[in-house]
Enzyme design. Sequence first.
Site, PDB file in Angstrom:
ATOM      1  N   GLY A   1      16.034  23.928  96.619  1.00  0.00           N
ATOM      2  CA  GLY A   1      16.212  24.835  95.494  1.00  0.00           C
ATOM      3  C   GLY A   1      16.676  24.137  94.231  1.00  0.00           C
ATOM      4  CG  ASP A   2      20.711  23.399  93.711  1.00  0.00           C
ATOM      5  OD1 ASP A   2      20.426  22.993  94.850  1.00  0.00           O
ATOM      6  OD2 ASP A   2      21.837  23.830  93.402  1.00  0.00           O
ATOM      7  CD  GLU A   3      19.487  17.962  98.191  1.00  0.00           C
ATOM      8  OE1 GLU A   3      19.004  17.218  99.065  1.00  0.00           O
ATOM      9  OE2 GLU A   3      20.448  18.729  98.389  1.00  0.00           O
TER      10      GLU A   3
END
Length: 329
Positions: free
Chosen positions: A221-223
């Site tokens: 997701g945010d990696e």
Amino acid sequence: MPGTTRVLLVEDNPGDAAIAKHILANDPAEDFELLHVRSLEKALFRLWHDVVHVVLLDLNLPDSDDLDTVTRVIESNPSLPVVILSGQDDEEIALEAVKAGAEDYVVKSELISELDSGRLPRVIQYAIERNKLKRQLSKDALYDEVTDLPTRRLLRDRWGGAKARARREKAWIGVLVIDLDDFKGINDRLGHAAGDQALRIAAKRLRGAVRRNDTVARVGGDEFVILLETIRGMEDVREVAEKLRLQLCDGELSSDLPFKLEASIGVSICHPDQPDDLQDLISRADIHMYDEKRKKCTGLSRLHHLIPKDATPCRAELVGANAVSHSSD
């Protein structure tokens, strides 16, 4: 299919070539422009210098035969659809050619009895459309929909080549794991459209901070994970990590999203002669990244402490204490 379809006919038999030319020139539904060559060498030259939409390929040519013919054509232009022109006695090889990457095949002897059937033009059209679909499905699997960055699958594919190049050059390979701080708060408070926009901007900044031969992938997701090729050692990775931190924090995201991004970064390296695989490096960098994230002052870095409940994007500001964690791997 609108417009002219440019067909490269690779056929050394004058009679078979004349039949294919006649069928395509007299097709009422499609406008074909035919380029005809009689050898693989000339076909490869044409593929390099001309715009071609599909290849009609005889497998047995004066300078090549059987599967080697289709393999070399596909290697020269992997995205181009190929239709095999098969003799009655090499239909089995034609099937193998389809398994090797050709879209379809037609038996030459059947074309004579089907001069007015429109079968060859349909095979060509279906091959082109099938090839477009395959390329789109491949792109969807290999590239992230939101950021257009490589996915974990493509990252794994590139790892093998990176390790081989590092071994040849006696260099090191580095991995950085980047996790955007408080990204969930952007989605929760400002909406998923704002989150997607922030991801696209973050991806652009990450790409701008590394070399063209390095790979920036979105793996969650945010990696993000960055694969650094042919580096001298840990000092190179630390320099890149610091550059990434500065790039991500370089001013507000946009006029619609006037807040700053922060990230936690973990790093690891390996020598190509070591038995480590890509997941080993990611796991080690992950440990240091999450250790850094835990050490941050949560009272200063949590987004919900900085954005009022009624915040809109123009009032939001994300400020966090960011640092780069270093692995001694």
